[in-house]
Scaffold this motif. Structure first.
Motif, PDB file in Angstrom:
ATOM      1  N   LYS A  77      48.302 156.085  77.556  1.00 24.50           N
ATOM      2  CA  LYS A  77      47.179 156.185  78.146  1.00 24.50           C
ATOM      3  C   LYS A  77      46.654 157.585  77.953  1.00 24.50           C
ATOM      4  O   LYS A  77      47.238 158.585  78.317  1.00 24.50           O
ATOM      5  CB  LYS A  77      47.148 155.839  79.495  1.00 24.50           C
ATOM      6  N   PRO A  78      45.302 157.853  77.572  1.00 26.80           N
ATOM      7  CA  PRO A  78      44.682 159.166  77.524  1.00 26.80           C
ATOM      8  C   PRO A  78      44.417 159.830  78.865  1.00 26.80           C
ATOM      9  O   PRO A  78      43.984 158.632  79.792  1.00 26.80           O
ATOM     10  CB  PRO A  78      43.391 159.068  76.759  1.00 26.80           C
ATOM     11  N   THR A 102      38.054 150.653  81.367  1.00 30.21           N
ATOM     12  CA  THR A 102      39.294 150.983  81.829  1.00 30.21           C
ATOM     13  C   THR A 102      40.120 150.396  80.648  1.00 30.21           C
ATOM     14  O   THR A 102      39.871 149.749  79.545  1.00 30.21           O
ATOM     15  CB  THR A 102      39.359 150.157  83.147  1.00 30.21           C
ATOM     16  N   LEU A 103      41.597 150.536  80.829  1.00 34.80           N
ATOM     17  CA  LEU A 103      42.526 150.237  80.266  1.00 34.80           C
ATOM     18  C   LEU A 103      42.489 148.528  80.137  1.00 34.80           C
ATOM     19  O   LEU A 103      42.933 148.302  78.907  1.00 34.80           O
ATOM     20  CB  LEU A 103      43.756 150.767  80.726  1.00 34.80           C
ATOM     21  N   ASN A 123      40.010 146.746  80.202  1.00 37.66           N
ATOM     22  CA  ASN A 123      38.969 146.183  79.668  1.00 37.66           C
ATOM     23  C   ASN A 123      39.231 146.330  77.928  1.00 37.66           C
ATOM     24  O   ASN A 123      38.981 145.559  76.989  1.00 37.66           O
ATOM     25  CB  ASN A 123      37.701 147.086  79.800  1.00 37.66           C
ATOM     26  N   ALA A 124      40.082 147.214  77.690  1.00 37.41           N
ATOM     27  CA  ALA A 124      40.509 147.735  76.256  1.00 37.41           C
ATOM     28  C   ALA A 124      41.458 146.542  75.918  1.00 37.41           C
ATOM     29  O   ALA A 124      41.621 146.022  74.899  1.00 37.41           O
ATOM     30  CB  ALA A 124      40.965 149.203  76.055  1.00 37.41           C
ATOM     31  N   LEU A 125      42.397 146.263  76.790  1.00 39.55           N
ATOM     32  CA  LEU A 125      43.545 145.390  76.425  1.00 39.55           C
ATOM     33  C   LEU A 125      43.121 143.834  76.357  1.00 39.55           C
ATOM     34  O   LEU A 125      43.457 143.316  75.513  1.00 39.55           O
ATOM     35  CB  LEU A 125      44.612 145.360  77.859  1.00 39.55           C
ATOM     36  N   LEU A 126      41.998 143.471  77.034  1.00 38.09           N
ATOM     37  CA  LEU A 126      41.304 142.313  76.939  1.00 38.09           C
ATOM     38  C   LEU A 126      40.724 142.254  75.740  1.00 38.09           C
ATOM     39  O   LEU A 126      40.676 140.955  75.181  1.00 38.09           O
ATOM     40  CB  LEU A 126      40.462 141.967  78.139  1.00 38.09           C
TER      41      LEU A 126
END
Length: 302
Positions: free
Chosen positions: A93-94, A109-110, A112-115
């Motif tokens: 994670k950045p 968020t992370l 949102n990106a994962l979905l």
């Protein structure tokens, strides 16, 4: 399907919400409190409050509610994926990225990106935290494990509870630490003077941080921290407690610090047993460029 547990003599006098996270280590205390509020958990057939203190031979009955359909939007945000299979994802994670949506951070968020990356995340933590087994702060960079199904989630959560995972961090702290190793064992809870912050408080949860000095500079020390427990802001609070707050920490550090955007803290190492194969998985990622630039800066100053 209902679950049942009969309170033993060892459990006598414990708060129901605290006891439940011992019985169900894959769930959070907040989730248990929600079950109680919504009537999914009763004692001896009667509703109770979260602060109810159990008595020996009490019969606790609960049902795990079905997770709500995901409502968080998928977003095409680049991810630095270190490892992935059908059960787990390990992400680097950045700094600056929030782990899961909240009222203050509804998107970007992370999660949102994962979905967007995959639609097979565990639902144990509900609609806003699918797959999230543990968190690191917004301005902390580094490794995070994510569960792709409920079985994997439960296994990883149990490993965290049983302290069989390895989590090592690099940090730059204020001051010159004179000894090579140290252990900070001090309970952490909400700061009574500032409910938005954590602090070492007598009634807090047990928290243990081990540290090793990597290099001492003028006015700063580069350290490795190893978490034995995983409390909110643990390293940041513990290092402040021993008068060596993290450089750049906007909440717990001094106003004058290094020119870095957020605390100089990086989750460098993560190790756990694979939830299906039981193989030991061991991952390492180097700190981001702004962290290494700060190290170079204090080296030159020294």
């Amino acid at each position: 399907m209902s679950n049942q547990y009969q309170v033993t003599n060892q459990d006598n006098g414990k708060r129901i919400d605290k006891l439940m996270i011992e019985i169900e280590p894959s769930v959070s205390r907040t989730q248990v409190q929600s079950w109680i509020k919504e009537g999914h958990l009763v004692v001896n057939g009667d509703p109770v409050k979260s602060n109810y203190k159990v008595q020996e031979e009490d019969e606790i009955t609960w049902e795990v509610p079905e997770p709500e359909p995901l409502k968080i939007e998928a977003e095409d945000i680049p991810l630095n994926i270190v490892y992935e299979d059908k059960d787990v994802i390990v992400v680097n994670k950045p700094r600056g990225m929030v782990v899961h949506p909240s009222s203050g951070h509804p998107n970007g968020t992370l999660v949102n990106a994962l979905l967007h990356h995959c639609d097979d995340l565990s639902g144990i933590n509900g609609v806003t935290r699918p797959g999230i087994v543990h968190r690191i702060d917004k301005d902390t960079s580094g490794l995070l494990m994510v569960a792709k199904n409920d079985n994997a989630h439960q296994s990883l959560a149990e490993q965290l509870a049983n302290k069989t995972t390895d989590r090592k961090y690099e940090a730059i702290v204020h001051g010159e630490i004179s000894h090579e190793y140290g252990t900070i064992e001090a309970p952490i809870g909400r700061d009574p003077k500032d409910r938005q912050s954590m602090a070492v408080v007598e009634e807090g949860k047990s928290a243990v941080t081990h540290f090793q000095v990597l290099q001492v500079f003028k006015d700063f020390t580069h350290v490795e921290c190893v978490l034995e427990t995983g409390r909110t802001h643990q390293i940041r609070v513990h290092m402040k407690y021993i008068n060596h707050p993290l450089a750049g920490d906007p909440k717990y550090g001094p106003r004058k610090s290094l020119p870095i955007d957020g605390q100089a803290l990086h989750a460098r190492t993560l190790a756990f047993n694979h939830p299906v194969t039981n193989e030991r998985m061991d991952f390492h990622v180097e700190p981001p460029s702004d962290f290494t630039q700060m190290l170079e800066l204090i080296k030159k100053r020294s």
